[in-house]
Design a protein around this motif. Structure first.
Motif, PDB file in Angstrom:
ATOM      1  N   LEU A 333     -40.590  50.201 -75.856  1.00 45.75           N
ATOM      2  CA  LEU A 333     -39.785  49.416 -76.360  1.00 45.75           C
ATOM      3  C   LEU A 333     -39.345  48.560 -75.708  1.00 45.75           C
ATOM      4  O   LEU A 333     -38.819  48.952 -74.360  1.00 45.75           O
ATOM      5  CB  LEU A 333     -38.563  50.494 -76.955  1.00 45.75           C
ATOM      6  CG  LEU A 333     -37.400  49.629 -77.834  1.00 45.75           C
ATOM      7  CD1 LEU A 333     -37.932  49.240 -79.063  1.00 45.75           C
ATOM      8  CD2 LEU A 333     -36.074  50.565 -78.055  1.00 45.75           C
ATOM      9  N   VAL A 334     -39.342  47.252 -75.886  1.00 46.86           N
ATOM     10  CA  VAL A 334     -38.956  46.223 -75.172  1.00 46.86           C
ATOM     11  C   VAL A 334     -38.207  45.410 -75.702  1.00 46.86           C
ATOM     12  O   VAL A 334     -37.992  45.038 -77.102  1.00 46.86           O
ATOM     13  CB  VAL A 334     -40.284  45.307 -74.801  1.00 46.86           C
ATOM     14  CG1 VAL A 334     -41.211  46.309 -73.854  1.00 46.86           C
ATOM     15  CG2 VAL A 334     -40.843  44.844 -75.745  1.00 46.86           C
ATOM     16  N   ARG A 335     -37.005  44.657 -75.016  1.00 45.48           N
ATOM     17  CA  ARG A 335     -36.233  43.462 -75.461  1.00 45.48           C
ATOM     18  C   ARG A 335     -36.778  42.174 -75.029  1.00 45.48           C
ATOM     19  O   ARG A 335     -37.406  41.966 -73.942  1.00 45.48           O
ATOM     20  CB  ARG A 335     -34.950  43.450 -74.679  1.00 45.48           C
ATOM     21  CG  ARG A 335     -34.058  42.371 -75.083  1.00 45.48           C
ATOM     22  CD  ARG A 335     -32.867  42.466 -74.253  1.00 45.48           C
ATOM     23  NE  ARG A 335     -31.818  43.769 -74.229  1.00 45.48           N
ATOM     24  CZ  ARG A 335     -30.617  43.827 -74.878  1.00 45.48           C
ATOM     25  NH1 ARG A 335     -30.424  42.735 -75.542  1.00 45.48           N
ATOM     26  NH2 ARG A 335     -30.291  44.889 -74.755  1.00 45.48           N
ATOM     27  N   LEU A 336     -37.017  41.281 -76.070  1.00 47.88           N
ATOM     28  CA  LEU A 336     -37.508  39.999 -75.644  1.00 47.88           C
ATOM     29  C   LEU A 336     -36.438  38.902 -75.349  1.00 47.88           C
ATOM     30  O   LEU A 336     -35.423  39.194 -75.623  1.00 47.88           O
ATOM     31  CB  LEU A 336     -38.281  39.588 -77.062  1.00 47.88           C
ATOM     32  CG  LEU A 336     -39.396  40.360 -77.436  1.00 47.88           C
ATOM     33  CD1 LEU A 336     -40.048  39.751 -78.765  1.00 47.88           C
ATOM     34  CD2 LEU A 336     -40.556  40.715 -76.751  1.00 47.88           C
ATOM     35  N   ALA A 337     -37.147  37.699 -74.775  1.00 47.21           N
ATOM     36  CA  ALA A 337     -36.271  36.805 -74.360  1.00 47.21           C
ATOM     37  C   ALA A 337     -35.397  36.074 -75.508  1.00 47.21           C
ATOM     38  O   ALA A 337     -34.160  35.576 -75.455  1.00 47.21           O
ATOM     39  CB  ALA A 337     -36.805  35.796 -73.649  1.00 47.21           C
ATOM     40  N   SER A 338     -36.150  36.351 -76.818  1.00 51.04           N
ATOM     41  CA  SER A 338     -35.274  35.795 -77.871  1.00 51.04           C
ATOM     42  C   SER A 338     -34.221  36.670 -78.352  1.00 51.04           C
ATOM     43  O   SER A 338     -33.757  36.636 -79.487  1.00 51.04           O
ATOM     44  CB  SER A 338     -36.235  35.563 -78.940  1.00 51.04           C
ATOM     45  OG  SER A 338     -36.740  36.796 -79.375  1.00 51.04           O
ATOM     46  N   PRO A 371     -41.315  43.022 -90.948  1.00 51.28           N
ATOM     47  CA  PRO A 371     -42.329  43.883 -90.184  1.00 51.28           C
ATOM     48  C   PRO A 371     -43.381  42.344 -89.687  1.00 51.28           C
ATOM     49  O   PRO A 371     -43.891  41.778 -90.843  1.00 51.28           O
ATOM     50  CB  PRO A 371     -43.050  44.756 -91.085  1.00 51.28           C
ATOM     51  CG  PRO A 371     -42.045  45.141 -92.107  1.00 51.28           C
ATOM     52  CD  PRO A 371     -41.311  43.686 -92.286  1.00 51.28           C
ATOM     53  N   GLU A 372     -43.311  42.165 -88.507  1.00 51.44           N
ATOM     54  CA  GLU A 372     -44.169  41.115 -88.081  1.00 51.44           C
ATOM     55  C   GLU A 372     -44.804  41.370 -86.789  1.00 51.44           C
ATOM     56  O   GLU A 372     -44.270  42.017 -85.888  1.00 51.44           O
ATOM     57  CB  GLU A 372     -43.419  39.622 -87.826  1.00 51.44           C
ATOM     58  CG  GLU A 372     -44.137  38.696 -87.365  1.00 51.44           C
ATOM     59  CD  GLU A 372     -43.338  37.573 -87.165  1.00 51.44           C
ATOM     60  OE1 GLU A 372     -43.914  36.290 -86.514  1.00 51.44           O
ATOM     61  OE2 GLU A 372     -42.020  37.526 -87.491  1.00 51.44           O
ATOM     62  N   THR A 373     -45.960  41.228 -86.528  1.00 49.39           N
ATOM     63  CA  THR A 373     -46.983  41.397 -85.229  1.00 49.39           C
ATOM     64  C   THR A 373     -46.975  40.033 -84.444  1.00 49.39           C
ATOM     65  O   THR A 373     -47.281  39.120 -85.241  1.00 49.39           O
ATOM     66  CB  THR A 373     -48.102  41.822 -85.536  1.00 49.39           C
ATOM     67  OG1 THR A 373     -48.115  42.938 -86.325  1.00 49.39           O
ATOM     68  CG2 THR A 373     -48.809  42.078 -84.187  1.00 49.39           C
ATOM     69  N   LEU A 374     -46.279  40.164 -83.258  1.00 45.95           N
ATOM     70  CA  LEU A 374     -46.373  38.976 -82.451  1.00 45.95           C
ATOM     71  C   LEU A 374     -47.225  39.049 -81.116  1.00 45.95           C
ATOM     72  O   LEU A 374     -47.003  39.971 -80.607  1.00 45.95           O
ATOM     73  CB  LEU A 374     -45.096  38.668 -82.107  1.00 45.95           C
ATOM     74  CG  LEU A 374     -44.619  37.524 -81.216  1.00 45.95           C
ATOM     75  CD1 LEU A 374     -45.032  36.240 -81.879  1.00 45.95           C
ATOM     76  CD2 LEU A 374     -43.167  37.346 -80.682  1.00 45.95           C
ATOM     77  N   SER A 379     -47.287  33.171 -77.885  1.00 48.79           N
ATOM     78  CA  SER A 379     -46.052  32.808 -78.053  1.00 48.79           C
ATOM     79  C   SER A 379     -45.164  32.172 -76.703  1.00 48.79           C
ATOM     80  O   SER A 379     -45.521  32.431 -75.706  1.00 48.79           O
ATOM     81  CB  SER A 379     -45.244  34.033 -78.563  1.00 48.79           C
ATOM     82  OG  SER A 379     -43.843  34.067 -78.741  1.00 48.79           O
ATOM     83  N   ASP A 380     -44.174  31.615 -77.076  1.00 46.37           N
ATOM     84  CA  ASP A 380     -43.139  31.174 -75.755  1.00 46.37           C
ATOM     85  C   ASP A 380     -42.424  32.589 -75.639  1.00 46.37           C
ATOM     86  O   ASP A 380     -41.635  32.442 -74.706  1.00 46.37           O
ATOM     87  CB  ASP A 380     -42.277  29.887 -76.235  1.00 46.37           C
ATOM     88  CG  ASP A 380     -43.048  28.698 -76.306  1.00 46.37           C
ATOM     89  OD1 ASP A 380     -44.342  28.731 -75.877  1.00 46.37           O
ATOM     90  OD2 ASP A 380     -42.883  27.892 -77.291  1.00 46.37           O
TER      91      ASP A 380
END
Length: 402
Positions: A333-338, A371-374, A379-380
């Motif tokens: 589980l990760v937190r993104l910059a966004s 639900p979206e795969t990134l 990606s930025d």
């Protein structure tokens, strides 16, 4: 889209067909490769000699069966049977989710098989090596299809399952790592069998010692360190176990600096398979919940192992292992910059710091996201922190299964 794979009797195999897999136990046939093109009469005759066995052929890589002539129906089709009671449909899944669901089913069968192996060893009976080989076959197929799905399912075990699923997990890790290192065919299956059987000697160690929450006293430590030799003594009576399983069983606790056990081997005196086994065994052990401790998150485990690599592990094999597992392994589980939470699905094609993730929610309000795969490589956005799924109330297996 129709699958190119087709199961047929060996009697119908012809030259020009591509054999994807021989059904049954890989210990029972003479082919060292798992898949091959039938190019000559000798290969064809060897296949036919297998009798009533079946094979899977791949019609994208070789010939198909000849088409059957179309016949007119001789009678009207019977009326359809009354509809069964409609059951609640399963929720739709992604392709990755389907692979996870299949891996979970395999995990349960493999756990039962491993439990039976340990029980037979504890009772002094002959091990069911055909069952062991069959499980190795199935795990290998799952690894070939989607290694991230299989490995993530086997890592997420509870403390009560550890003894048996640890063996299955090490088998899967050994085969996944073996593929990265160029192993194939029977050599790859031998690695899997070695992983499945590497800890069989723990049947000779009291459960109270194996599960003790505190530090082991000298007598208890001596007892634990006897399990490689106990396992070797069990496996040497099993012809089908083979030399690789015997070697990995005896030497998976050796270290490259010579400080391991039972023989204090060092460097290249430790076989390549045993050096692989040491890495796979430690990784699964420290990422698993045990009766006396909670497992580390995969990313933390990789970081710790990197600190230990000099003296403990073969550096080149460990670096290959890190590429396999990733800096952010599947299920992290990760937190993104966004300011969004996401779960890592698979490793990306580019940097190991940019895996493919599934978005979960936006912070700070935890607003659910579609639900979206990134793919972070395209990606930025980027990972800024690893999060604890328990703290956020997120059930990782459920997310992976969706």
């Amino acid at each position: 889209m129709t699958s190119p794979l087709k199961k047929i009797p060996v009697a119908r195999v012809a030259r020009g067909m591509y054999v994807h897999k021989i059904c049954g136990n890989w210990l029972d046939h003479p082919f060292w490769r798992g898949s091959f093109l039938v190019e000559d009469e000798t290969t064809l005759a060897t296949l036919r000699a297998l009798g009533n066995q079946e094979v899977w052929i791949d019609t994208d890589k070789g010939l198909d069966l000849p088409s059957s002539p179309i016949r007119a129906p001789s009678a009207p089709a019977p009326a359809p049977a009354p509809a069964a009671v409609e059951q609640e449909p399963e929720p739709p899944r992604t392709v990755f989710g389907n692979d996870v669901a299949r891996a979970e089913e395999l995990r349960d069968r493999a756990k039962a098989a491993a439990k039976a192996l340990f029980h037979d060893a504890r009772m002094g009976r002959a091990l069911q090596m055909e069952t062991a080989a069959s499980i190795v076959d199935e795990v290998d197929e799952a690894i070939a299809r989607n290694p991230a799905a299989m490995l993530s399912v086997l890592r997420l075990k509870n403390k009560d399952d550890y003894t048996y699923l640890h063996s299955v997990a090490v088998a899967a890790l050994m085969m996944a790592l073996g593929r990265r290192l160029g192993y194939e065919g029977v050599a790859l299956k031998e690695l899997g069998l070695a992983g499945l059987l590497h800890d069989i000697g723990k049947v000779g160690v009291p459960d109270a010692v194996l599960n003790k929450p505190g530090k082991l006293n000298p007598l208890e430590l001596t007892s634990v360190r006897q399990h490689p030799q106990i396992g070797w003594d069990i496996l040497r009576r099993e012809v089908a176990a083979g030399p690789v399983a015997l070697d990995v069983c005896l030497h998976h606790h050796e270290k490259t600096d010579g400080s391991g056990y039972p023989e204090k081997l060092a460097g290249n005196s430790i076989s390549r398979a045993a050096r692989m086994g040491a890495i796979c065994d430690v990784y699964d052990a420290i990422t698993s919940d045990r009766p006396y401790k909670r497992g580390w998150e995969p990313a933390e485990a990789i970081r710790r192992m990197a600190e230990w690599q000099d003296g403990h592990f073969d550096r080149d094999i460990f670096h290959t292992f890190v590429k396999l597992i990733g800096i952010y392994p599947t299920g992290t589980l990760v937190r993104l910059a966004s300011d969004r939470l996401a779960v890592v699905l698979v490793q990306g094609e580019g940097s190991s710091l940019k895996p493919v993730v599934r978005l979960i929610c936006a912070l700070p309000d935890r607003e659910p996201l579609e639900p979206e795969t990134l793919d972070l490589h395209e990606s930025d956005d980027r990972i800024v922190e690893i999060e604890d799924p328990v703290a956020w109330g997120i059930h990782i297996p459920r997310v992976l299964r969706e």
